[in-house]
Scaffold this motif. Structure first.
Motif, PDB file in Angstrom:
ATOM      1  N   VAL A 123       0.808  -0.804   0.019  1.00  0.00           N
ATOM      2  CA  VAL A 123       0.101   0.142   0.020  1.00  0.00           C
ATOM      3  C   VAL A 123       0.865   0.622   0.116  1.00  0.00           C
ATOM      4  CG1 VAL A 123      -1.349   1.065   0.885  1.00  0.00           C
ATOM      5  CG2 VAL A 123      -1.991  -1.228   1.499  1.00  0.00           C
ATOM      6  N   ALA A 124       0.475   2.154  -0.885  1.00  0.00           N
ATOM      7  CA  ALA A 124       1.513   3.654  -1.491  1.00  0.00           C
ATOM      8  C   ALA A 124       0.799   4.612  -0.339  1.00  0.00           C
ATOM      9  CB  ALA A 124       1.742   3.716  -3.007  1.00  0.00           C
ATOM     10  N   PRO A 154       4.914   9.020  -6.826  1.00  0.00           N
ATOM     11  CA  PRO A 154       5.119   9.019  -8.667  1.00  0.00           C
ATOM     12  C   PRO A 154       4.947   8.229  -9.322  1.00  0.00           C
ATOM     13  CG  PRO A 154       6.773   8.912  -7.606  1.00  0.00           C
ATOM     14  CD  PRO A 154       5.685   9.139  -6.575  1.00  0.00           C
ATOM     15  N   ALA A 155       5.164   7.112 -10.304  1.00  0.00           N
ATOM     16  CA  ALA A 155       4.957   6.135 -11.563  1.00  0.00           C
ATOM     17  C   ALA A 155       6.585   5.180 -11.668  1.00  0.00           C
ATOM     18  CB  ALA A 155       4.256   7.130 -12.577  1.00  0.00           C
ATOM     19  N   TYR A 187       9.733  10.812   3.715  1.00  0.00           N
ATOM     20  CA  TYR A 187       7.714  10.533   3.098  1.00  0.00           C
ATOM     21  C   TYR A 187       7.628   9.251   2.658  1.00  0.00           C
ATOM     22  CZ  TYR A 187       2.732  10.983   1.088  1.00  0.00           C
ATOM     23  OH  TYR A 187       2.302  10.531   0.669  1.00  0.00           O
ATOM     24  N   LEU A 188       7.781   9.312   1.621  1.00  0.00           N
ATOM     25  CA  LEU A 188       7.344   7.647   0.809  1.00  0.00           C
ATOM     26  C   LEU A 188       7.493   6.563   1.606  1.00  0.00           C
ATOM     27  CD1 LEU A 188       7.921   8.714  -2.782  1.00  0.00           C
ATOM     28  CD2 LEU A 188       5.775   8.559  -1.342  1.00  0.00           C
ATOM     29  N   ASN A 189       8.781   6.673   1.669  1.00  0.00           N
ATOM     30  CA  ASN A 189       9.672   5.584   2.825  1.00  0.00           C
ATOM     31  C   ASN A 189       8.542   4.829   3.934  1.00  0.00           C
ATOM     32  OD1 ASN A 189      13.002   3.945   3.340  1.00  0.00           O
ATOM     33  ND2 ASN A 189      10.738   3.581   4.308  1.00  0.00           N
ATOM     34  N   TRP A 198       4.421   2.085   7.417  1.00  0.00           N
ATOM     35  CA  TRP A 198       3.281   2.763   7.678  1.00  0.00           C
ATOM     36  C   TRP A 198       2.745   1.540   7.991  1.00  0.00           C
ATOM     37  CZ3 TRP A 198       2.498   3.640  12.606  1.00  0.00           C
ATOM     38  CH2 TRP A 198       1.202   4.186  13.346  1.00  0.00           C
ATOM     39  N   LEU A 199       2.010   1.997   6.524  1.00  0.00           N
ATOM     40  CA  LEU A 199       0.553   1.595   5.562  1.00  0.00           C
ATOM     41  C   LEU A 199       0.475  -0.330   5.285  1.00  0.00           C
ATOM     42  CD1 LEU A 199      -0.031   3.987   3.496  1.00  0.00           C
ATOM     43  CD2 LEU A 199      -1.353   4.041   5.364  1.00  0.00           C
TER      44      LEU A 199
END
Length: 178
Positions: free
Chosen positions: A47-48, A53-54, A164-166, A171-172
């Motif tokens: 889950v992102a 981004p792509a 943030y993405l990591n 987390w998700l």
């Protein structure tokens, strides 16, 4: 107190071709196995967080960032070659040492995240990488008359976004750990 940097580590960024080539080559080598994993079930089932981004954007962005950080290292070493003030020399030596430290942390991230499927450990690496790079940028600002900063700020910004993405991915997906 000035850090001692081996002559080879100063010679590499002294030449603009090797300054640009080193991070580009290391980035390519460390991330090359990740493209296979990015097409795997493991990655596609993550889950992102919002704003990812792509997948196709990452090689393009990272190539530009590797070139930019490499040129910043060239600017830093050229400034060291002409620096007279001891404070500037110390900041440049420390900044160049941190450059190699952040480069190592950068090269570790893909094998940790993709190779071991460990977003949590990769997040620790990402936080250390981001902090090291911001501090390196701060140290190199004054003695390079902000020239290195111009090349490093996009990298700093991207590292904040990548962290943030990591963090969001970790987390998700924390309940889906092996």
């Amino acid at each position: 107190m000035s850090l001692h940097i081996p002559n080879l580590l100063l010679a590499i960024p002294r030449n603009p071709v090797t300054a640009l080539g080193l991070p580009l080559a290391l980035g390519f080598l460390s991330s090359s196995p990740s493209s296979k994993v990015a097409n795997s079930n493991w990655y596609s089932n993550l889950v992102a967080p919002p704003g990812r981004p792509a997948r196709e954007a990452f090689p393009f962005v990272w190539s530009l960032l590797y070139l930019s950080m490499g040129y910043a290292s060239h600017v830093a070493v050229k400034s060291l070659d002409s620096a007279v003030l001891p404070a500037n020399r110390d900041d440049l030596h420390t900044g160049i040492a941190l450059y190699y430290g952040q480069l190592a942390l950068n090269c570790l991230w893909s094998p940790i995240f993709f190779g071991t499927h460990s977003p949590g450990i990769a997040l620790v690496d990402s936080v250390l990488l981001t902090g090291t790079t911001w501090y390196m940028t701060k140290l190199l600002d004054r003695p390079t008359n902000a020239k290195a900063t111009y090349f490093l700020l996009p990298y700093c910004a991207w590292l904040g976004y990548a962290t943030y993405l990591n963090a969001g991915t970790w987390w998700l997906n924390r309940s889906n750990r092996k």
